[in-house]
Design a protein around this motif. Structure first.
Motif, PDB file in Angstrom:
ATOM      1  N   PRO A  96      53.225  87.696  66.778  1.00  0.00           N
ATOM      2  CA  PRO A  96      52.130  87.037  66.049  1.00  0.00           C
ATOM      3  C   PRO A  96      51.612  85.820  66.794  1.00  0.00           C
ATOM      4  CG  PRO A  96      54.240  86.476  65.069  1.00  0.00           C
ATOM      5  CD  PRO A  96      54.531  87.485  66.139  1.00  0.00           C
ATOM      6  N   GLY A  97      50.430  85.353  66.372  1.00  0.00           N
ATOM      7  CA  GLY A  97      49.828  84.171  66.959  1.00  0.00           C
ATOM      8  C   GLY A  97      48.523  84.491  67.658  1.00  0.00           C
ATOM      9  N   THR A  98      47.688  83.479  67.788  1.00  0.00           N
ATOM     10  CA  THR A  98      46.383  83.654  68.426  1.00  0.00           C
ATOM     11  C   THR A  98      46.307  83.003  69.807  1.00  0.00           C
ATOM     12  OG1 THR A  98      45.561  81.666  67.306  1.00  0.00           O
ATOM     13  CG2 THR A  98      45.197  83.782  66.202  1.00  0.00           C
ATOM     14  N   LYS A  99      47.417  82.464  70.256  1.00  0.00           N
ATOM     15  CA  LYS A  99      47.410  81.838  71.576  1.00  0.00           C
ATOM     16  C   LYS A  99      47.313  82.909  72.660  1.00  0.00           C
ATOM     17  CE  LYS A  99      52.437  81.896  72.164  1.00  0.00           C
ATOM     18  NZ  LYS A  99      53.651  81.106  72.444  1.00  0.00           N
ATOM     19  N   VAL A 300      54.179  97.504  71.324  1.00  0.00           N
ATOM     20  CA  VAL A 300      54.048  96.057  71.129  1.00  0.00           C
ATOM     21  C   VAL A 300      52.806  95.782  70.299  1.00  0.00           C
ATOM     22  CG1 VAL A 300      53.953  93.799  72.228  1.00  0.00           C
ATOM     23  CG2 VAL A 300      55.102  95.696  73.394  1.00  0.00           C
ATOM     24  N   GLU A 301      52.970  95.103  69.185  1.00  0.00           N
ATOM     25  CA  GLU A 301      51.865  94.724  68.307  1.00  0.00           C
ATOM     26  C   GLU A 301      51.514  93.249  68.491  1.00  0.00           C
ATOM     27  OE1 GLU A 301      50.018  96.345  66.132  1.00  0.00           O
ATOM     28  OE2 GLU A 301      51.041  98.279  65.867  1.00  0.00           O
ATOM     29  N   TYR A 302      50.210  92.981  68.555  1.00  0.00           N
ATOM     30  CA  TYR A 302      49.683  91.611  68.547  1.00  0.00           C
ATOM     31  C   TYR A 302      48.810  91.492  67.293  1.00  0.00           C
ATOM     32  CZ  TYR A 302      51.178  91.545  73.452  1.00  0.00           C
ATOM     33  OH  TYR A 302      51.914  91.610  74.613  1.00  0.00           O
ATOM     34  N   PRO A 303      49.417  91.317  66.118  1.00  0.00           N
ATOM     35  CA  PRO A 303      48.680  91.443  64.851  1.00  0.00           C
ATOM     36  C   PRO A 303      47.542  90.447  64.682  1.00  0.00           C
ATOM     37  CG  PRO A 303      50.872  90.511  64.493  1.00  0.00           C
ATOM     38  CD  PRO A 303      50.843  90.999  65.902  1.00  0.00           C
ATOM     39  N   ASP A 304      47.709  89.230  65.168  1.00  0.00           N
ATOM     40  CA  ASP A 304      46.668  88.213  64.980  1.00  0.00           C
ATOM     41  C   ASP A 304      45.588  88.266  66.057  1.00  0.00           C
ATOM     42  OD1 ASP A 304      48.014  87.215  62.715  1.00  0.00           O
ATOM     43  OD2 ASP A 304      49.359  86.058  64.016  1.00  0.00           O
ATOM     44  N   LEU A 305      45.822  89.065  67.094  1.00  0.00           N
ATOM     45  CA  LEU A 305      44.814  89.222  68.148  1.00  0.00           C
ATOM     46  C   LEU A 305      44.098  90.566  68.037  1.00  0.00           C
ATOM     47  CD1 LEU A 305      46.795  87.725  71.180  1.00  0.00           C
ATOM     48  CD2 LEU A 305      44.893  86.674  69.940  1.00  0.00           C
ATOM     49  N   GLY A 306      44.556  91.421  67.129  1.00  0.00           N
ATOM     50  CA  GLY A 306      43.834  92.649  66.829  1.00  0.00           C
ATOM     51  C   GLY A 306      44.012  93.772  67.835  1.00  0.00           C
ATOM     52  N   PHE A 307      45.124  93.813  68.545  1.00  0.00           N
ATOM     53  CA  PHE A 307      45.341  94.952  69.441  1.00  0.00           C
ATOM     54  C   PHE A 307      46.829  95.216  69.579  1.00  0.00           C
ATOM     55  CE2 PHE A 307      45.913  91.462  72.379  1.00  0.00           C
ATOM     56  CZ  PHE A 307      46.816  91.931  73.320  1.00  0.00           C
TER      57      PHE A 307
END
Length: 319
Positions: A96-99, A300-307
């Motif tokens: 998680p995270g938008t960085k 690998v999920e990047y939930p807050d970056l949408g991919f």
């Protein structure tokens, strides 16, 4: 120094060791390579059929939270055989995270563990004077011109550049200028690359590392394959400690997953029966080494970056 592993293996220093302690030493890390085939009946620090009398046995990693509901999950216990999880997916990672996110990649990194006393009558992993120190040492190779059409420095000539005093096996009495040897660079290659990796990791904080193989030179884990998957041999523990755990750590690296595959040298270099299966088994003795099979995948999920990303670890040695 000759009996330097006695404390780790038998739990006592060699002047105080019993006959059984020496038998234990020669079972697990025999000086000179001439191993004893059976554990002693009695020793100073039982159980006598293990190699960790000094208390340095590898610890099992913290169980995954989802192992309580699914104890048979791939992450919860090793397979009965090294090929048991081939082609399977490790549980998904969520970051998680938008960085800005970072992945580091490394390969062909593992040096020689010259302080290891191999079993099975194998020679020590030492090719030049001073190569028996703890930590990684170098395996000098032929040096060619950029197009690999002209041999500039043969292995046996290049070897002399590393030797102090001169090595009797080298063909030249001195290091020749054509070899291009740079002291402090060529003789500590893995450490210099690792230091650069650590410095960059401290700045960028990668979420995980892609490890593309050739993890231990020059023939992987220096024993024959076949150790039960629930066990970690003293040989494997020694090489992982000196070549991996003791080298790649610090801010940005410690605790980060290493998604790993085998290189040709990990199978044995020119053979396929060295301890490659112990690199797979180490997955369940480490909080960061991840290699559940020769080929496997990781979502690998990047939930807050949408991919998301699917990573496939492929063993091309079979091709």
């Amino acid at each position: 120094e000759y009996f330097g592993e006695m404390k780790a293996i038998a739990g006592v220093d060699w002047p105080d060791a019993t006959e059984g302690d020496f038998q234990r030493l020669y079972l697990c890390g025999p000086p000179g390579g001439k191993a004893c085939g059976l554990p002693p009946c009695a020793c100073s620090k039982p159980p006598c059929n293990t190699c960790y009398g000094g208390g340095g046995a590898p610890k099992a990693p913290t169980p995954s939270a989802d192992c309580a509901s699914d104890p048979n999950g791939i992450q919860c216990k090793p397979p009965p055989t090294a090929m048991g999880y081939k082609g399977r997916a490790w549980p998904a990672m969520s970051l998680p995270g938008t960085k800005e996110m970072h992945i580091f990649a490394i390969g062909d990194w593992g040096g020689l563990d010259g302080s290891l006393h191999p079993i099975e009558g194998r020679k020590q992993l030492v090719v030049y004077n001073g190569g028996n120190k703890a930590g990684p040492s170098v395996f000098p190779r032929n040096r060619w011109n950029r197009d690999t059409t002209v041999l500039l420095c043969h292995h046996y000539t290049f070897l002399q550049c590393f030797c102090d005093p001169p090595c009797p096996t080298a063909t030249n009495p001195r290091c020749t200028p054509g070899c291009g040897f740079v002291k402090g660079v060529d003789d500590q290659a893995q450490i210099l690359v690792a230091n650069a990796l650590k410095a960059r990791a401290a700045q960028m904080d990668p979420q995980f590392i892609l490890n593309v193989g050739d993890n231990f030179y020059w023939g992987g884990i220096e024993k024959t394959c076949g150790t039960p998957m629930t066990e970690l041999s003293f040989t494997a523990h020694h090489q992982f400690t000196n070549i991996f755990e003791g080298v790649y750590n610090g801010p940005g690296l410690s605790g980060k997953p290493w998604l790993s595959v085998l290189g040709n040298h990990d199978w044995g270099g020119r053979v396929f029966n060295n301890g490659w299966d112990q690199q797979i088994a180490y997955t369940w003795h480490s909080d960061r080494w991840r290699m559940p099979a020769p080929y496997w995948s990781q979502h690998v999920e990047y939930p807050d970056l949408g991919f998301s990303a699917d990573i496939y670890m492929i063993d091309s040695n079979a091709m």
